[in-house]
Design an enzyme around this catalytic site. Sequence first.
Site, PDB file in Angstrom:
ATOM      1  N   SER A   1      -1.562  38.456 -18.204  1.00 10.55           N
ATOM      2  CA  SER A   1      -1.971  37.210 -17.726  1.00 10.55           C
ATOM      3  C   SER A   1      -1.182  36.463 -16.819  1.00 10.55           C
ATOM      4  O   SER A   1      -1.358  35.429 -16.346  1.00 10.55           O
ATOM      5  CB  SER A   1      -3.161  36.559 -18.499  1.00 10.55           C
ATOM      6  OG  SER A   1      -4.415  36.949 -18.621  1.00 10.55           O
TER       7      SER A   1
ATOM      8  N   SER B   1      -5.337  36.328 -16.251  1.00 13.63           N
ATOM      9  CA  SER B   1      -6.243  35.086 -16.250  1.00 13.63           C
ATOM     10  C   SER B   1      -5.496  33.655 -15.812  1.00 13.63           C
ATOM     11  O   SER B   1      -6.398  32.727 -15.225  1.00 13.63           O
ATOM     12  CB  SER B   1      -6.635  34.854 -17.574  1.00 13.63           C
ATOM     13  OG  SER B   1      -5.549  34.526 -18.359  1.00 13.63           O
TER      14      SER B   1
ATOM     15  N   LYS C   1      -1.724  25.643 -17.540  1.00 21.57           N
ATOM     16  CA  LYS C   1      -3.055  26.478 -17.656  1.00 21.57           C
ATOM     17  C   LYS C   1      -3.850  25.668 -18.470  1.00 21.57           C
ATOM     18  O   LYS C   1      -3.619  25.246 -19.676  1.00 21.57           O
ATOM     19  CB  LYS C   1      -2.687  27.941 -18.046  1.00 21.57           C
ATOM     20  CG  LYS C   1      -3.975  28.847 -18.182  1.00 21.57           C
ATOM     21  CD  LYS C   1      -3.503  30.225 -18.911  1.00 21.57           C
ATOM     22  CE  LYS C   1      -4.549  30.947 -18.695  1.00 21.57           C
ATOM     23  NZ  LYS C   1      -4.243  32.430 -19.312  1.00 21.57           N
TER      24      LYS C   1
END
Lengths: 69, 470
Positions: free
Chosen positions: B181, B157, B82
């Site tokens: 997330s 997210s 990420k």
Amino acid sequence: MAQEFSLSREAFLHLAAEAGLDVSSPHMDELFPYVEAQLAGLRSLHDIDVTGAEPDMAFQPAPEGRDGK
Amino acid sequence: MDGIELCYASAGTLSRLVQSKEISPVDIIDAHLARIEATEPMLNSFITLLPEEARAAARRAEQEIQSGNYRGPLHGIPVALKDLFNTGGVRTTSGSRVFDNFIPDRDCTVASKLHQAGAILLGKLNMHQFAYGPTGENPDYGHMHNPWDLELISGGSSGGSGSAAAAGQCTITTGSDTGGSIRIPAALCGIVGLKPTYGLVSRSGLTPLSWSLDHPGPMVRTVEDAALTMNVIAGHDPNDPASARVEVPDYTTALTGDVRGLRIGVVREYFEAPLDPEVEQSVREAIAVLESLGAVVTDVSFPMFNDSQAISGAILMTEAAAYHRDLLATDGDKLYPPVRLRLEAGLFVSAADYLRAQQARSVFDRQARGLLEQVDLLAGPTEPITAPKLLEERVQAGERGIGTTAALTQYTRPYNLTGFPAISVPCGFSEAGLPIALQLAGRPYDELTVLRAAHAYEQATEWSGRRPPI
């Protein structure tokens, strides 16, 4: 029950200026109702019985320093 | 094994083939780069791709392995991070053009550990800006799309992590979980997402969203791969003030398939909240599968579950605003407007209310720990709905309409407050063909039990083997 929540626009702008936001920006017209709604949503925190509870953020000094050395 | 099979093979399978020299890391990386080239225009999983660097790393890995220097199960395995995990020499944007040119000078601890284990970095993954949103929206680098239906969100997210793993673009991805997330995109994309115990995996070198709620962890396609990744990334880090000093076990020892006698508590309040009937049915069937395997299932009550949104919201808003306060003053108008509003609103939460939320968190945690004195695991849905459409602000969960963010974080936020380990594992599909997921949470640092139950369930069902139509 949660207390009635109200935030005047005057108080909002004062707090916004203190927080470093540009209070002359038209963005404030969008931010004000958003903040009102968000803070109103937090009022239910006051319905929770926290008697005797400490904030869950106790600081514990490391006995040998932060890096363990 | 052809290219697409390599892309959908687990790290466990690939590692056995790599170790026995039946397959080269070069072939694995080439297959994944081809898969990315074919699918990325539809998915938008990546912010930065590193094809040449990955190929060069694969050649080095091949030489090392041929020379007898096999590093372990992640050697030669594709990984993507990420884009809030700092990577030395590779830009790290946190999902914002404001940081388009930010190139960290060193790896975060997780990236460093994966690198040392021989994993090969394919690129940096798309994400909701600053990780502040559960839907995978990002106009700066393009919204993320769900491989099961491109009109739907991948979740957030860590949306790029979810879509990349689900679509076979990458074998191992990482996410960070502040209100769900990791688990939200894992559930919506049909993969496995593990939010480890708070402090078990280092946050050092990650862009914070909320210091006291942030949990990095693996997002993969199998429970075994979650265990293999945890074996590499878990452990004490002196550079993370919240890092736990605990012994890290071999997480693969949990993969026994045996859940006999395991006590599983089904949280009554989870099924009284807004919940799609199709999701409820799949989750109840999943719990029945665990019972049929020998687990002892009981109902438990968690009344404070209904307070988790307010408690978590106050803490998240305040900590996120504190971290991003200077940025808001200098570059607020460059941020995605919904993210900007969320960040700015946190500036208006009083210190007294923030501390009230932390007091309430203590009470909440005490009640949750009490449940885990009665049972070994808590079970319920990860999500009350299947993936909604992009930019949809409200959704229908059963008979009730609810805001999308509130719905997506409904079952995940409680375990950010308590720091308990929690895993999302696929447990079915809706009639529309969309993934549904079971969430299992355990005692702090008892990832072994969480992984054991998730693995036993996974092995007893066929959901994890399904592939999206893309």
